[in-house]
Design a protein around this motif. Structure first.
Motif, PDB file in Angstrom:
ATOM      1  N   MET A  26     -12.056 -20.712  35.358  1.00  0.00           N
ATOM      2  CA  MET A  26     -12.999 -20.427  36.448  1.00  0.00           C
ATOM      3  C   MET A  26     -14.451 -20.645  36.033  1.00  0.00           C
ATOM      4  O   MET A  26     -15.220 -21.284  36.749  1.00  0.00           O
ATOM      5  N   ARG A  32     -11.027 -22.537  41.390  1.00  0.00           N
ATOM      6  CA  ARG A  32     -10.931 -21.454  42.364  1.00  0.00           C
ATOM      7  C   ARG A  32      -9.744 -20.563  41.983  1.00  0.00           C
ATOM      8  O   ARG A  32      -8.831 -21.004  41.282  1.00  0.00           O
ATOM      9  N   ASN A  33      -9.727 -19.364  42.535  1.00  0.00           N
ATOM     10  CA  ASN A  33      -8.606 -18.453  42.316  1.00  0.00           C
ATOM     11  C   ASN A  33      -7.285 -19.133  42.683  1.00  0.00           C
ATOM     12  O   ASN A  33      -6.324 -19.094  41.920  1.00  0.00           O
ATOM     13  N   ARG A 105      -2.445 -14.199  43.452  1.00  0.00           N
ATOM     14  CA  ARG A 105      -3.904 -14.326  43.597  1.00  0.00           C
ATOM     15  C   ARG A 105      -4.562 -12.964  43.479  1.00  0.00           C
ATOM     16  O   ARG A 105      -5.642 -12.836  42.899  1.00  0.00           O
ATOM     17  N   ARG A 109      -7.370 -11.608  40.781  1.00  0.00           N
ATOM     18  CA  ARG A 109      -8.549 -10.810  41.162  1.00  0.00           C
ATOM     19  C   ARG A 109      -8.616  -9.511  40.365  1.00  0.00           C
ATOM     20  O   ARG A 109      -9.690  -9.111  39.914  1.00  0.00           O
ATOM     21  N   TYR A 126     -19.205  -8.930  44.733  1.00  0.00           N
ATOM     22  CA  TYR A 126     -18.968  -9.822  43.596  1.00  0.00           C
ATOM     23  C   TYR A 126     -17.469  -9.874  43.341  1.00  0.00           C
ATOM     24  O   TYR A 126     -16.810  -8.847  43.272  1.00  0.00           O
ATOM     25  N   SER A 127     -16.962 -11.064  43.186  1.00  0.00           N
ATOM     26  CA  SER A 127     -15.546 -11.241  42.891  1.00  0.00           C
ATOM     27  C   SER A 127     -15.414 -12.271  41.786  1.00  0.00           C
ATOM     28  O   SER A 127     -16.412 -12.758  41.245  1.00  0.00           O
ATOM     29  N   CYS A 128     -14.191 -12.640  41.484  1.00  0.00           N
ATOM     30  CA  CYS A 128     -13.974 -13.631  40.437  1.00  0.00           C
ATOM     31  C   CYS A 128     -14.611 -14.973  40.794  1.00  0.00           C
ATOM     32  O   CYS A 128     -14.885 -15.779  39.914  1.00  0.00           O
ATOM     33  N   HIS A 129     -14.921 -15.186  42.061  1.00  0.00           N
ATOM     34  CA  HIS A 129     -15.550 -16.446  42.488  1.00  0.00           C
ATOM     35  C   HIS A 129     -16.949 -16.605  41.897  1.00  0.00           C
ATOM     36  O   HIS A 129     -17.470 -17.716  41.835  1.00  0.00           O
ATOM     37  N   ARG A 132     -17.037 -19.285  39.307  1.00  0.00           N
ATOM     38  CA  ARG A 132     -17.129 -20.658  39.820  1.00  0.00           C
ATOM     39  C   ARG A 132     -18.579 -20.997  40.148  1.00  0.00           C
ATOM     40  O   ARG A 132     -19.063 -22.082  39.824  1.00  0.00           O
ATOM     41  N   HIS A 133     -19.295 -20.055  40.765  1.00  0.00           N
ATOM     42  CA  HIS A 133     -20.708 -20.268  41.059  1.00  0.00           C
ATOM     43  C   HIS A 133     -21.518 -20.410  39.773  1.00  0.00           C
ATOM     44  O   HIS A 133     -22.424 -21.250  39.687  1.00  0.00           O
ATOM     45  N   HIS A 155     -15.892 -30.453  45.471  1.00  0.00           N
ATOM     46  CA  HIS A 155     -16.443 -30.245  46.810  1.00  0.00           C
ATOM     47  C   HIS A 155     -16.329 -31.543  47.594  1.00  0.00           C
ATOM     48  O   HIS A 155     -16.699 -32.601  47.093  1.00  0.00           O
TER      49      HIS A 155
END
Length: 184
Positions: A26, A32-33, A105, A109, A126-129, A132-133, A155
Protein backbone atom coordinates in the motif's frame (compact mmCIF):
# COMPACT_ATOMS: atom_id res chain seq x y z
CA UNK A 1 6.47 10.18 9.04
CA UNK A 2 5.90 7.17 11.23
CA UNK A 3 8.03 4.09 10.75
CA UNK A 4 5.07 1.73 10.39
CA UNK A 5 7.22 -1.39 10.33
CA UNK A 6 8.60 -0.74 13.82
CA UNK A 7 5.04 -0.60 15.18
CA UNK A 8 4.43 -4.23 14.35
CA UNK A 9 5.00 -6.00 17.65
CA UNK A 10 4.69 -9.57 16.54
CA UNK A 11 6.96 -12.54 17.22
CA UNK A 12 5.26 -14.80 14.68
CA UNK A 13 7.20 -14.34 11.40
CA UNK A 14 4.15 -15.20 9.29
CA UNK A 15 2.01 -12.46 10.84
CA UNK A 16 4.89 -9.98 11.08
CA UNK A 17 5.90 -10.31 7.42
CA UNK A 18 2.27 -10.39 6.28
CA UNK A 19 1.62 -7.07 8.00
CA UNK A 20 4.87 -5.58 6.70
CA UNK A 21 4.02 -6.77 3.18
CA UNK A 22 0.63 -5.08 3.36
CA UNK A 23 2.37 -1.83 4.36
CA UNK A 24 4.83 -2.16 1.46
CA UNK A 25 2.11 -2.98 -1.07
CA UNK A 26 0.00 0.00 0.00
CA UNK A 27 2.59 2.57 1.08
CA UNK A 28 5.43 1.85 -1.34
CA UNK A 29 3.64 0.37 -4.35
CA UNK A 30 0.30 2.21 -4.03
CA UNK A 31 -2.03 -0.80 -3.88
CA UNK A 32 -5.66 -0.34 -2.86
CA UNK A 33 -7.17 -2.49 -0.12
CA UNK A 34 -9.11 -4.50 -2.73
CA UNK A 35 -5.91 -5.11 -4.73
CA UNK A 36 -4.11 -6.48 -1.67
CA UNK A 37 -7.17 -8.60 -0.91
CA UNK A 38 -7.33 -10.05 -4.46
CA UNK A 39 -3.59 -10.72 -4.82
CA UNK A 40 -2.85 -14.36 -5.73
CA UNK A 41 0.42 -16.27 -5.96
CA UNK A 42 -0.35 -16.80 -9.64
CA UNK A 43 -0.20 -13.01 -10.17
CA UNK A 44 3.47 -12.85 -9.20
CA UNK A 45 5.99 -13.19 -12.02
CA UNK A 46 9.32 -13.96 -10.37
CA UNK A 47 11.28 -13.89 -13.63
CA UNK A 48 10.27 -10.31 -14.45
CA UNK A 49 9.74 -9.36 -10.79
CA UNK A 50 6.29 -8.03 -11.58
CA UNK A 51 2.79 -8.38 -10.17
CA UNK A 52 -0.44 -8.48 -12.14
CA UNK A 53 -2.81 -6.31 -10.10
CA UNK A 54 -6.46 -7.32 -10.01
CA UNK A 55 -7.86 -3.84 -9.62
CA UNK A 56 -11.28 -2.33 -9.51
CA UNK A 57 -11.94 -2.75 -13.21
CA UNK A 58 -8.59 -1.45 -14.43
CA UNK A 59 -5.75 -3.42 -12.92
CA UNK A 60 -2.45 -3.80 -14.63
CA UNK A 61 1.13 -4.86 -14.29
CA UNK A 62 3.33 -3.25 -11.64
CA UNK A 63 7.05 -3.66 -11.13
CA UNK A 64 7.63 -3.42 -7.38
CA UNK A 65 10.96 -2.29 -5.98
CA UNK A 66 13.50 -4.80 -4.69
CA UNK A 67 12.61 -4.04 -1.06
CA UNK A 68 8.98 -5.05 -1.67
CA UNK A 69 10.07 -8.28 -3.33
CA UNK A 70 12.41 -9.02 -0.41
CA UNK A 71 9.52 -8.66 2.05
CA UNK A 72 7.32 -10.77 -0.24
CA UNK A 73 9.94 -13.55 -0.31
CA UNK A 74 10.27 -13.50 3.49
CA UNK A 75 6.52 -13.56 3.92
CA UNK A 76 6.04 -16.49 1.55
CA UNK A 77 8.82 -18.42 3.33
CA UNK A 78 7.07 -17.91 6.71
CA UNK A 79 3.46 -18.30 5.46
CA UNK A 80 1.59 -21.50 6.29
CA UNK A 81 0.10 -23.39 3.40
CA UNK A 82 -2.89 -21.33 2.27
CA UNK A 83 -6.35 -22.66 1.59
CA UNK A 84 -7.01 -22.42 -2.15
CA UNK A 85 -9.64 -20.00 -3.38
CA UNK A 86 -11.05 -22.01 -6.27
CA UNK A 87 -8.10 -22.57 -8.59
CA UNK A 88 -6.12 -19.61 -7.24
CA UNK A 89 -3.81 -19.38 -4.24
CA UNK A 90 -4.43 -16.29 -2.12
CA UNK A 91 -1.17 -14.52 -1.31
CA UNK A 92 -2.25 -12.54 1.73
CA UNK A 93 -3.94 -14.93 4.12
CA UNK A 94 -5.70 -14.64 7.43
CA UNK A 95 -4.58 -16.19 10.67
CA UNK A 96 -8.18 -15.97 11.93
CA UNK A 97 -9.12 -19.33 13.43
CA UNK A 98 -6.07 -20.71 11.65
CA UNK A 99 -7.96 -21.54 8.47
CA UNK A 100 -5.32 -19.69 6.41
CA UNK A 101 -7.76 -18.55 3.73
CA UNK A 102 -7.79 -15.23 1.89
CA UNK A 103 -7.74 -12.29 4.30
CA UNK A 104 -10.89 -10.19 4.05
CA UNK A 105 -10.89 -6.51 3.16
CA UNK A 106 -12.10 -5.81 6.69
CA UNK A 107 -9.23 -7.93 7.98
CA UNK A 108 -6.78 -5.75 6.05
CA UNK A 109 -8.44 -2.64 7.50
CA UNK A 110 -8.17 -4.08 11.02
CA UNK A 111 -4.46 -4.83 10.54
CA UNK A 112 -3.78 -1.35 9.22
CA UNK A 113 -5.91 0.36 11.88
CA UNK A 114 -3.88 -1.43 14.57
CA UNK A 115 -0.64 -0.22 12.98
CA UNK A 116 -1.96 3.33 12.50
CA UNK A 117 -3.00 3.40 16.17
CA UNK A 118 0.50 2.24 17.12
CA UNK A 119 1.92 5.18 15.16
CA UNK A 120 -0.64 7.53 16.72
CA UNK A 121 -1.99 8.23 13.23
CA UNK A 122 -5.41 6.63 13.57
CA UNK A 123 -7.87 9.51 13.55
CA UNK A 124 -11.46 9.82 12.43
CA UNK A 125 -11.52 9.63 8.64
CA UNK A 126 -8.06 8.07 8.31
CA UNK A 127 -7.94 4.54 6.98
CA UNK A 128 -5.42 2.27 5.34
CA UNK A 129 -6.00 4.27 2.14
CA UNK A 130 -3.80 6.98 3.67
CA UNK A 131 -0.81 4.82 2.67
CA UNK A 132 -1.85 4.91 -0.99
CA UNK A 133 -2.11 8.70 -0.78
CA UNK A 134 1.31 8.83 0.87
CA UNK A 135 2.71 6.72 -1.96
CA UNK A 136 1.32 9.13 -4.58
CA UNK A 137 2.51 12.24 -2.74
CA UNK A 138 5.97 10.86 -2.01
CA UNK A 139 6.43 9.44 -5.51
CA UNK A 140 5.56 12.80 -7.06
CA UNK A 141 7.83 14.57 -4.60
CA UNK A 142 10.73 12.31 -5.63
CA UNK A 143 10.16 12.30 -9.40
CA UNK A 144 8.00 15.33 -10.32
CA UNK A 145 6.55 12.99 -12.96
CA UNK A 146 2.75 13.03 -12.81
CA UNK A 147 2.47 10.39 -15.55
CA UNK A 148 4.63 7.98 -13.56
CA UNK A 149 2.42 8.51 -10.50
CA UNK A 150 -0.67 7.92 -12.63
CA UNK A 151 0.75 4.63 -13.92
CA UNK A 152 1.93 3.47 -10.49
CA UNK A 153 -1.44 4.17 -8.87
CA UNK A 154 -3.30 2.86 -11.93
CA UNK A 155 -5.52 5.93 -12.25
CA UNK A 156 -7.55 6.06 -15.44
CA UNK A 157 -8.22 9.80 -15.06
CA UNK A 158 -5.18 12.13 -14.90
CA UNK A 159 -7.28 14.63 -12.92
CA UNK A 160 -7.30 12.15 -10.05
CA UNK A 161 -3.51 12.04 -10.09
CA UNK A 162 -3.08 15.80 -10.42
CA UNK A 163 -4.01 16.27 -6.77
CA UNK A 164 -0.65 14.80 -5.75
CA UNK A 165 1.14 17.57 -7.62
CA UNK A 166 -1.17 20.08 -5.96
CA UNK A 167 -0.44 18.71 -2.47
CA UNK A 168 3.30 18.80 -3.18
CA UNK A 169 3.02 22.40 -4.37
CA UNK A 170 1.14 23.43 -1.23
CA UNK A 171 3.63 21.64 1.03
CA UNK A 172 6.64 23.16 -0.75
CA UNK A 173 5.44 26.72 -1.20
CA UNK A 174 4.14 28.20 2.02
CA UNK A 175 2.65 31.32 0.45
CA UNK A 176 1.45 32.71 3.78
CA UNK A 177 5.09 33.06 4.87
CA UNK A 178 5.10 36.44 3.13
CA UNK A 179 2.24 37.58 5.38
CA UNK A 180 3.88 36.66 8.67
CA UNK A 181 5.27 39.60 10.67
CA UNK A 182 9.00 39.46 11.38
CA UNK A 183 9.96 38.69 14.97
CA UNK A 184 13.21 40.05 16.39
Amino acid sequence: MCDYVNHINEDNDFIRYRDILIIYLMGVEGFRNVEVHRLCDEDINWEYRSINVRGKGHGGMVYPCDATFTVLERYLAARPRPTKDGTLTPTIISDHRHNFGRVSRNGIRDIMNRILRGCDLKHHGYSCHILRHSCGTNLYSETKDIRLVQEQLRHSDPKMTARYAHVHERMTNRHTEKLAPKID
